[in-house]
Design a protein around this motif. Structure first.
Motif, PDB file in Angstrom:
ATOM      1  N   TRP A 170      14.283  55.655  -5.774  1.00  0.00           N
ATOM      2  CA  TRP A 170      14.136  54.526  -4.864  1.00  0.00           C
ATOM      3  C   TRP A 170      12.675  54.206  -4.587  1.00  0.00           C
ATOM      4  O   TRP A 170      11.808  55.075  -4.637  1.00  0.00           O
ATOM      5  N   LYS A 171      12.447  52.948  -4.212  1.00  0.00           N
ATOM      6  CA  LYS A 171      11.129  52.522  -3.735  1.00  0.00           C
ATOM      7  C   LYS A 171      10.893  53.132  -2.356  1.00  0.00           C
ATOM      8  O   LYS A 171      11.843  53.446  -1.629  1.00  0.00           O
ATOM      9  N   LYS A 172       9.629  53.259  -1.992  1.00  0.00           N
ATOM     10  CA  LYS A 172       9.277  53.841  -0.699  1.00  0.00           C
ATOM     11  C   LYS A 172       9.914  53.069   0.460  1.00  0.00           C
ATOM     12  O   LYS A 172      10.388  53.669   1.426  1.00  0.00           O
ATOM     13  N   GLU A 173       9.970  51.752   0.352  1.00  0.00           N
ATOM     14  CA  GLU A 173      10.551  50.929   1.420  1.00  0.00           C
ATOM     15  C   GLU A 173      12.031  51.250   1.615  1.00  0.00           C
ATOM     16  O   GLU A 173      12.529  51.263   2.740  1.00  0.00           O
ATOM     17  N   TRP A 174      12.735  51.496   0.526  1.00  0.00           N
ATOM     18  CA  TRP A 174      14.159  51.825   0.611  1.00  0.00           C
ATOM     19  C   TRP A 174      14.336  53.172   1.302  1.00  0.00           C
ATOM     20  O   TRP A 174      15.260  53.349   2.101  1.00  0.00           O
ATOM     21  N   LYS A 175      13.482  54.124   0.968  1.00  0.00           N
ATOM     22  CA  LYS A 175      13.545  55.441   1.601  1.00  0.00           C
ATOM     23  C   LYS A 175      13.291  55.323   3.101  1.00  0.00           C
ATOM     24  O   LYS A 175      13.964  55.957   3.906  1.00  0.00           O
ATOM     25  N   LEU A 176      12.324  54.497   3.478  1.00  0.00           N
ATOM     26  CA  LEU A 176      12.031  54.290   4.899  1.00  0.00           C
ATOM     27  C   LEU A 176      13.237  53.704   5.636  1.00  0.00           C
ATOM     28  O   LEU A 176      13.546  54.108   6.754  1.00  0.00           O
ATOM     29  N   GLU A 177      13.924  52.748   5.013  1.00  0.00           N
ATOM     30  CA  GLU A 177      15.118  52.168   5.628  1.00  0.00           C
ATOM     31  C   GLU A 177      16.199  53.225   5.815  1.00  0.00           C
ATOM     32  O   GLU A 177      16.857  53.277   6.861  1.00  0.00           O
ATOM     33  N   LEU A 178      16.390  54.074   4.809  1.00  0.00           N
ATOM     34  CA  LEU A 178      17.367  55.155   4.898  1.00  0.00           C
ATOM     35  C   LEU A 178      17.019  56.098   6.050  1.00  0.00           C
ATOM     36  O   LEU A 178      17.862  56.428   6.879  1.00  0.00           O
ATOM     37  N   ILE A 179      15.770  56.522   6.101  1.00  0.00           N
ATOM     38  CA  ILE A 179      15.299  57.448   7.138  1.00  0.00           C
ATOM     39  C   ILE A 179      15.480  56.844   8.520  1.00  0.00           C
ATOM     40  O   ILE A 179      15.995  57.484   9.434  1.00  0.00           O
ATOM     41  N   LYS A 180      15.061  55.591   8.675  1.00  0.00           N
ATOM     42  CA  LYS A 180      15.129  54.939   9.981  1.00  0.00           C
ATOM     43  C   LYS A 180      16.565  54.711  10.451  1.00  0.00           C
ATOM     44  O   LYS A 180      16.810  54.578  11.647  1.00  0.00           O
ATOM     45  N   GLY A 181      17.522  54.688   9.528  1.00  0.00           N
ATOM     46  CA  GLY A 181      18.934  54.577   9.906  1.00  0.00           C
ATOM     47  C   GLY A 181      19.394  55.791  10.707  1.00  0.00           C
ATOM     48  O   GLY A 181      20.227  55.673  11.596  1.00  0.00           O
ATOM     49  N   LEU A 182      18.855  56.947  10.409  1.00  0.00           N
ATOM     50  CA  LEU A 182      19.187  58.185  11.114  1.00  0.00           C
ATOM     51  C   LEU A 182      18.139  58.537  12.160  1.00  0.00           C
ATOM     52  O   LEU A 182      18.449  59.085  13.205  1.00  0.00           O
ATOM     53  N   ASN A 183      16.904  58.208  11.871  1.00  0.00           N
ATOM     54  CA  ASN A 183      15.759  58.659  12.655  1.00  0.00           C
ATOM     55  C   ASN A 183      14.787  57.478  12.845  1.00  0.00           C
ATOM     56  O   ASN A 183      13.755  57.426  12.185  1.00  0.00           O
ATOM     57  N   PRO A 184      15.123  56.539  13.733  1.00  0.00           N
ATOM     58  CA  PRO A 184      14.352  55.294  13.871  1.00  0.00           C
ATOM     59  C   PRO A 184      12.857  55.464  14.130  1.00  0.00           C
ATOM     60  O   PRO A 184      12.051  54.648  13.687  1.00  0.00           O
ATOM     61  N   LYS A 185      12.473  56.512  14.846  1.00  0.00           N
ATOM     62  CA  LYS A 185      11.057  56.719  15.163  1.00  0.00           C
ATOM     63  C   LYS A 185      10.365  57.646  14.167  1.00  0.00           C
ATOM     64  O   LYS A 185       9.210  57.992  14.336  1.00  0.00           O
ATOM     65  N   ILE A 186      11.094  58.062  13.143  1.00  0.00           N
ATOM     66  CA  ILE A 186      10.604  58.978  12.105  1.00  0.00           C
ATOM     67  C   ILE A 186       9.973  60.228  12.748  1.00  0.00           C
ATOM     68  O   ILE A 186       8.883  60.650  12.420  1.00  0.00           O
ATOM     69  N   GLU A 187      10.700  60.797  13.666  1.00  0.00           N
ATOM     70  CA  GLU A 187      10.263  62.016  14.341  1.00  0.00           C
ATOM     71  C   GLU A 187      10.687  63.241  13.541  1.00  0.00           C
ATOM     72  O   GLU A 187      11.658  63.191  12.779  1.00  0.00           O
ATOM     73  N   THR A 188       9.990  64.326  13.727  1.00  0.00           N
ATOM     74  CA  THR A 188      10.363  65.577  13.080  1.00  0.00           C
ATOM     75  C   THR A 188      11.683  66.062  13.663  1.00  0.00           C
ATOM     76  O   THR A 188      11.844  66.127  14.876  1.00  0.00           O
ATOM     77  N   LEU A 189      12.614  66.376  12.777  1.00  0.00           N
ATOM     78  CA  LEU A 189      13.949  66.818  13.196  1.00  0.00           C
ATOM     79  C   LEU A 189      14.019  68.335  13.296  1.00  0.00           C
ATOM     80  O   LEU A 189      13.340  69.056  12.560  1.00  0.00           O
ATOM     81  N   ASP A 190      14.887  68.798  14.182  1.00  0.00           N
ATOM     82  CA  ASP A 190      15.211  70.223  14.247  1.00  0.00           C
ATOM     83  C   ASP A 190      16.295  70.473  13.202  1.00  0.00           C
ATOM     84  O   ASP A 190      17.123  69.614  12.939  1.00  0.00           O
ATOM     85  N   TYR A 191      16.321  71.644  12.643  1.00  0.00           N
ATOM     86  CA  TYR A 191      17.293  71.962  11.611  1.00  0.00           C
ATOM     87  C   TYR A 191      18.084  73.201  11.951  1.00  0.00           C
ATOM     88  O   TYR A 191      17.791  73.981  12.764  1.00  0.00           O
TER      89      TYR A 191
END
Length: 92
Positions: A71-92
């Motif tokens: 994927w293009k970087k923009e597509w990856k950003l859209e995917l990420i923001k769907g789960l993590n809108p502020k692109i914050e570090t997630l706990d695992y």
């Protein structure tokens, strides 16, 4: 049955992304944090987990990883923001 994961890491500036696959997310993220994850993540200080998906079969996770890597970087950003809108570090 053991779960498998596709995950995306980034650096502190959110400028570089790394997509990987694992069957032990916690262990794999710890490896990246210690500098033993991959040469690429060590070189660019990519340590922050910002996205992951869980699968029941490793083959599904590998197929998804390959898809995302193409994927293009923009597509990856859209995917990420769907789960993590502020692109914050997630706990695992």
């Amino acid at each position: 049955m053991k779960s498998s994961f596709v995950y995306i890491l980034t650096n502190r500036y959110r400028t570089v992304f790394y997509t990987g696959v694992t069957n032990d997310l916690k262990k794999r993220i710890a490896e990246h944090h210690s500098g033993n994850g991959s040469n690429f993540t060590s070189k660019y200080q990519i340590k922050d987990l910002i996205y992951f998906e869980e699968f029941s079969e490793i083959e599904q996770a590998i197929a998804r990883e390959k898809q995302i890597k193409n994927w293009k970087k923009e597509w990856k950003l859209e995917l990420i923001k769907g789960l993590n809108p502020k692109i914050e570090t997630l706990d695992y």
